[in-house]
Design a protein around this motif. Structure first.
Motif, short mmCIF file in Angstrom:
data_model
loop_
_atom_site.label_atom_id
_atom_site.label_comp_id
_atom_site.label_asym_id
_atom_site.label_seq_id
_atom_site.Cartn_x
_atom_site.Cartn_y
_atom_site.Cartn_z
N ASN A 35 19.94 21.41 9.23
CA ASN A 35 19.89 22.86 9.02
C ASN A 35 20.84 23.66 9.91
O ASN A 35 20.70 24.87 10.06
N PHE A 36 21.79 22.97 10.54
CA PHE A 36 22.83 23.68 11.29
C PHE A 36 24.16 22.97 11.06
O PHE A 36 24.20 21.83 10.58
N THR A 300 18.62 24.02 21.60
CA THR A 300 19.71 24.89 22.01
C THR A 300 20.29 25.60 20.79
O THR A 300 21.06 25.01 20.03
N PRO A 301 19.92 26.85 20.58
CA PRO A 301 20.43 27.60 19.42
C PRO A 301 21.92 27.90 19.50
O PRO A 301 22.52 28.29 18.50
N ASP A 302 22.53 27.72 20.67
CA ASP A 302 23.94 28.05 20.88
C ASP A 302 24.85 26.96 20.33
O ASP A 302 24.80 25.81 20.79
N ALA A 303 25.70 27.32 19.38
CA ALA A 303 26.58 26.33 18.74
C ALA A 303 27.57 25.72 19.72
O ALA A 303 27.91 24.52 19.62
N ALA A 304 28.05 26.50 20.67
CA ALA A 304 29.02 25.98 21.65
C ALA A 304 28.38 24.90 22.53
O ALA A 304 29.01 23.89 22.86
N LYS A 308 29.21 20.74 22.87
CA LYS A 308 29.35 19.95 24.09
C LYS A 308 28.55 18.66 23.99
O LYS A 308 29.04 17.57 24.30
N ILE A 309 27.30 18.78 23.55
CA ILE A 309 26.38 17.63 23.50
C ILE A 309 26.78 16.62 22.44
O ILE A 309 26.69 15.41 22.66
#
Length: 321
Positions: A35-36, A300-304, A308-309
């Motif tokens: 879903n992302f 982590t909702p942050d795409a950036a 990284k992960i």
């Protein structure tokens, strides 16, 4: 004595077998859509290959998983939109890394591996494995547990010595409590140290359990990497594992540059049920990998940060170009 999570995994496996009228389940394939947006070059940093007909399992194993092929793994990653993979030699193979190396060869330059070695493994063997895509060695510290932490410490120090100067890392499967006894080794290690599966944390024990603060501090310092992998091994509250959230968020807040993600496919059940022998076939757990990958967007909702992960940290750790 089996802990609560071990009993859960055993019951899940037993349920799968019952549903299939005694037939064993095959390696899981996702049915839930991610879903992302998965960034290009995303990497699954913890998988295994089982090819027992071609490469027999080690006689000293404590469980016997079903086969899981490179082709099945490729189908998994196509469904998830993941390009790269790290294949780890499982305990059932002892120090036989041939199935892992075959999996790497099948995927080509999009694959790397983590091997298991012993004192009989020569430097020439390590050289050959390095050319084939191996980037680290895995050591099991958990069997020493808290009963004799000096054993786990010696294993870790020996592993560091073997890979020093190769650009490799040491991957550890451990009991979280052991970290309280190896903090100085982590701080002084000349090679990266990577911990499997949230460092062996147990969500039931909360964030105050022994060793968790040490793991978070080591991540914060940049001295270690942690695989936020195998959420079902951290938590017994599937299928969404809500109690994994504070653990993942704590690590991400500490240092997102030292985290990688892994599926733990094909999800072997390492607990041989009572009344069964280690050589009896144990069904693979039917974990919904799409649903588990979706947890990353909750953690982590942050795409950036997700990039990284999934991309940047694996590229650095495993030498992807």
């Amino acid at each position: 004595m089996l802990n609560r999570r071990d009993l859960l995994l055993a019951s899940v496996a037993a349920g799968v077998a019952m549903q299939n009228r005694g037939a064993f389940a095959k390696a899981a394939q996702p049915s839930t859509k991610v879903n992302f947006e998965i960034p290009p070059h995303a990497c699954d940093c913890h998988t295994h290959i089982h090819l027992p007909e071609k490469y027999p399992f080690w006689d000293g194993r404590v469980y016997t998983p079903e086969p899981a092929s490179p082709e099945e793994m490729a189908a998994l990653h196509k469904s998830l939109g993941i390009e790269r993979v790290v294949i780890v030699t499982p305990s059932v193979y002892g120090t036989d890394n041939r199935a892992t190396l075959e999996g790497i060869k099948f995927r080509g330059d999009t694959a790397r591996g983590v091997a298991v070695i012993d004192d009989k493994t020569s430097e020439a063997d390590l050289d050959a494995m390095g050319k084939a895509g191996i980037k680290g060695i895995r050591v099991n510290l958990a069997t020493s547990g808290v009963n004799d932490p000096s054993i786990g410490r010696k294993r870790l120090e020996a592993a560091i010595e073997r890979v020093k100067g190769r650009g490799w890392h040491v991957q550890c499967y451990t009991n979280l409590a052991l970290l309280t006894n190896i903090k100085d080794v982590l701080a002084s290690s000349p090679v990266p140290i990577v911990f499997d599966h949230f460092g062996g944390a147990d969500a039931d024990k909360g964030l105050e359990q022994p060793g968790w603060a040490e793991l978070v501090e080591a991540v914060k310092s940049g001295k270690v990497y942690v695989k936020i992998s195998g959420a079902y091994r951290l938590s017994n509250k599937g299928p969404d594992y809500p109690d994994s959230v504070p653990f993942a968020k704590a690590l991400i807040a500490a240092n997102p540059d030292r985290l990688v993600w892994g599926s733990d496919w094909p999800h072997p059940d390492s607990v041989t049920p009572p009344g069964k022998k280690p050589t009896d076939l144990n069904p693979l757990l039917q974990i919904e990998d799409g649903r588990v990958l979706n947890l990353l967007a909750e953690w982590t909702p942050d795409a950036a940060t997700r990039k990284k992960i999934l991309v940047d940290n694996p590229a650095r750790l495993y030498g992807f170009s």
